[in-house]
Scaffold this motif. Structure first.
Motif, short mmCIF file in Angstrom:
data_model
loop_
_atom_site.label_atom_id
_atom_site.label_comp_id
_atom_site.label_asym_id
_atom_site.label_seq_id
_atom_site.Cartn_x
_atom_site.Cartn_y
_atom_site.Cartn_z
N PHE A 1 -1.90 -9.87 3.34
CA PHE A 1 -3.13 -9.54 4.05
C PHE A 1 -4.11 -10.69 3.91
CE2 PHE A 1 -3.03 -7.09 0.04
CZ PHE A 1 -3.96 -7.78 -0.67
N VAL B 1 5.33 -6.77 -3.75
CA VAL B 1 4.70 -8.05 -4.11
C VAL B 1 3.53 -8.24 -3.17
CG1 VAL B 1 4.98 -10.52 -4.23
CG2 VAL B 1 6.87 -9.03 -4.88
N ILE B 2 2.37 -8.41 -3.75
CA ILE B 2 1.17 -8.51 -2.94
C ILE B 2 0.74 -9.96 -2.79
CG2 ILE B 2 -1.30 -8.08 -3.06
CD1 ILE B 2 -0.43 -5.35 -4.27
N GLN B 3 0.37 -10.31 -1.60
CA GLN B 3 -0.01 -11.70 -1.38
C GLN B 3 -1.24 -11.81 -0.49
OE1 GLN B 3 1.34 -14.31 -2.81
NE2 GLN B 3 -0.14 -15.66 -1.85
N LEU C 1 -9.46 -9.76 1.47
CA LEU C 1 -9.50 -8.86 0.33
C LEU C 1 -10.54 -7.77 0.48
CD1 LEU C 1 -9.07 -10.71 -3.02
CD2 LEU C 1 -7.84 -8.77 -2.11
N LEU D 1 -7.87 -1.89 3.20
CA LEU D 1 -6.70 -2.47 2.55
C LEU D 1 -6.14 -1.61 1.44
CD1 LEU D 1 -7.27 -6.28 2.51
CD2 LEU D 1 -5.43 -4.96 3.54
N MET D 2 -7.04 -0.98 0.71
CA MET D 2 -6.58 -0.11 -0.36
C MET D 2 -5.67 0.99 0.18
SD MET D 2 -6.68 -0.34 -3.43
CE MET D 2 -7.20 -1.05 -4.90
N LEU E 1 2.90 0.96 -1.10
CA LEU E 1 3.35 1.07 -2.49
C LEU E 1 4.16 2.33 -2.71
CD1 LEU E 1 3.13 -0.32 -5.21
CD2 LEU E 1 1.04 0.95 -5.64
N ASP F 1 10.22 -2.76 -4.92
CA ASP F 1 8.99 -3.09 -5.59
C ASP F 1 8.10 -3.88 -4.65
OD1 ASP F 1 7.49 -2.66 -7.79
OD2 ASP F 1 8.93 -3.56 -9.17
N GLN G 1 -2.35 -0.53 1.20
CA GLN G 1 -1.58 -0.84 0.00
C GLN G 1 -1.00 0.42 -0.62
OE1 GLN G 1 -3.33 -3.64 -2.80
NE2 GLN G 1 -2.83 -2.24 -4.43
N SER G 2 -1.81 1.44 -0.65
CA SER G 2 -1.36 2.67 -1.25
C SER G 2 -0.16 3.25 -0.50
CB SER G 2 -2.54 3.65 -1.25
OG SER G 2 -2.09 4.95 -1.32
N ARG H 1 8.16 2.16 -3.34
CA ARG H 1 8.54 2.58 -4.69
C ARG H 1 9.54 3.72 -4.64
NH1 ARG H 1 5.06 1.72 -9.28
NH2 ARG H 1 4.80 -0.39 -8.58
#
Lengths: 341, 341
Positions: free
Chosen positions: B68, B95-97, B71, B76-77, B84, B93, B80-81, B88
């Motif tokens: 992304f 990897v955040i970038q 920030l 974004l949260m 994830l 897994d 991401q959630s 999962r």
DNA sequence: AGTATTGTTGACAGCGTTGTCATCTGTCAA
DNA sequence: TTGACAGATGACAACGCTGTCAACAATACT
């Protein structure tokens, strides 16, 4: 164009793979000249150690974990960003783990996650950084820990603090200096450690100005906007309502502002409102919120540095680090109405 | 109490490690009875395959990446959630970038990251999901991709969309139905693909209500609060200012609201304001913002499912998925003043 | 000079898994 | 009965690196 391995570097540099490994890991006892030779070869091949091979062969996983409770907290992105950039720059990778702190099986589920992902170290954010049973369990597992903003400054774990208490005393004195005598306060979530210190600061501030503390001007919130709104109403409904309200975080302060608006009162004309955090919300709301800026990302960076230092085996003498929060005066606070023309 | 390995499971089940591997990876050609025996043993030992060993030995890394740009974007949260939890749950897994989309060396740095972290697949958020050169480079590297909200619905990559355009047309019609004839619009960042569709929807809405489009009522923002404020002022300074302003996202809408406040106009009394996203801000601001709810987390879940399906080699017939955004009417919009009593 | 000490390097055996290939079993057609 | 063939299983060599230990070189001390 296939990825270069340690073998390729060793061959190019004319040394054994073990020596390349030594250089990559900054181990001692390698001749300067050899070291340079290897570094040149590594650079030429754009060599990057394979993390899987590393963690499989070695005793460390090169993973640090970030544990947090509440996905929606506005500061989490900042924390994550700080942890990510710091750990990445030291060759560690980040494993993120959201969790529910009210889950009775929390300790078990985190323990299992730690074991299965095999993280070397863990960074905890509030309220997880305050959960003694969790800390104890993780200690037993042998994970290094770094705590962000725990309530209790015990020396057992490396922790990063802000001067919540002093900053809140300052905010309170500032409000008093604007003529406010009756200052309401909204307490944060009781389990969310450091936020409790903000209440202490409020009382300090009152005390140092010679104002008497009035229990009725204090309401218990839980960090949410909604609780702020509710507490705001309860404060404004008092017979002798406060002329200023200080909430333990910005979300609750925004809730208080909503309550003020709903009562058709003006901010700061009738009531001043102050918060804590300097979340993005604070400057985007109208009127812009007077608050205390907490440098979350910097705290995260420090905590991560603590953690990595510990992982490297460096025994720092100091386990604690305090970062200054600073007062940010915006538009939501002003002179006390009774003192005006 | 040491972690169980494939050896332990094999011994307990009385089979070879290869068979355990087959069961773990759901491969075909294992007798039902054998499969069950292994599963029982694995469960009893709480066996969890070592990810490092897996990726070292095998051809896949069991990592998906999330790229992304910004920030601070509030959604974004949520993204991401969603990514994830979905990845999962399928054993992958994350990897955040974070990256800087204006960096001229972006493509190079992302490519190198992909190679060094060796991710199997990548999820891109705007504006990265719109950068053709980046997409091409990643294709060449052989990474699977899933795009969140790209502007252009090409069929080359799996993508998740919202019906931005329709929703914005609906919002516009809603404003017209409240009597507004002059509706200002704040365009989003030109590089941020899908947000451009919102402008199209605005024009659609005007058209379907038989209102003529007026170029002067449209201002160019860049998704930030500040740009919203600036555009708000420019719109309100017009000789014949709009009675409603529709901004392409909530941050800019909040900026517009600030501009309205600064002009000492009332919301929605004098000017109605609407946004897009339903960020947390929208419900915490006063008056609460009428906006369009975009289910970001769900989009992320869908995108991740797309990606994982592709990684599993399933060739889905459909490469696109649209998720409905919905109008949320709150307090910042109301009847046009000229039409009132 | 001889001996102990420290610094520098390399050989080699794993780490826990997957991929390849060989082996063994049973079934079915001739 | 035999051969062919598919299904089920296992032996074993990687994968790329680190940890251990041994070997050797250089230096310091008797």
């Amino acid at each position: 164009m296939a990825k270069a391995t340690i073998q390729d570097v060793a061959k190019l540099a004319g040394v054994s793979i073990k020596t390349v490994s030594r250089v990559t890991n900054r181990e001692a006892n390698v001749r300067q000249e050899t070291r340079r030779k290897v570094q040149r070869a590594a650079k030429r091949l754009d060599y990057q150690p394979n993390p899987s091979a590393r963690s499989l062969a070695g005793t460390r996983s090169y993973h640090v974990g970030l544990l947090f409770d509440n996905l929606s907290a506005s500061y989490l992105m900042n924390i994550q960003s700080g942890v990510l950039s710091t750990s990445r720059s030291e060759g560690y990778d980040l494993v993120i783990q959201p969790c529910d702190y009210s889950d009775p099986k929390l300790v078990a589920s985190i323990s299992s996650m730690v074991r299965s992902k095999s993280v070397d170290g863990l960074i905890l954010t509030p309220p997880l950084s305050d959960m003694k049973p969790l800390l104890k369990a993780l200690d037993k597992l042998g994970v290094c820990l770094a705590l962000i903003a725990p309530a209790d400054p015990s020396n057992r774990h490396r922790s990063v603090f802000t001067n919540d208490q002093d900053a809140c005393a300052e905010m309170t004195r500032y409000l008093v200096s604007m003529g406010h005598q009756r200052i309401g306060f909204v307490i944060g979530h009781p389990d969310h450690g450091a936020i409790g210190n903000r209440y202490l600061g409020y009382r300090d501030g009152l005390g140092s100005c010679g104002l008497k503390f009035d229990r009725r001007l204090v309401k218990q919130g839980d960090n949410t906007f909604e609780s702020g709104e509710k507490c705001g109403h309860r404060l404004l409904d008092l017979e002798d309502p406060p002329t200023a309200i200080f909430a333990s975080n910005d979300d609750m302060a925004a809730g208080v502002m909503r309550a003020v608006h709903e009562m058709e009162l003006a901010i700061p004309g009738d009531v001043s409102v102050a918060g804590f955090d300097d979340a993005p919300l604070a400057s985007q709301i109208w009127p812009a919120l007077t608050t205390i800026r907490q440098p979350m990302e910097e705290m995260a960076v420090r905590a991560t540095e603590f953690l990595l230092r510990q992982l490297r085996g460096e025994t720092g003498e100091n386990n604690r680090h305090t970062i200054a929060s600073t007062l940010v005066v915006r538009e939501s606070t002003g002179p006390c109405p009774r003192n005006r023309g």
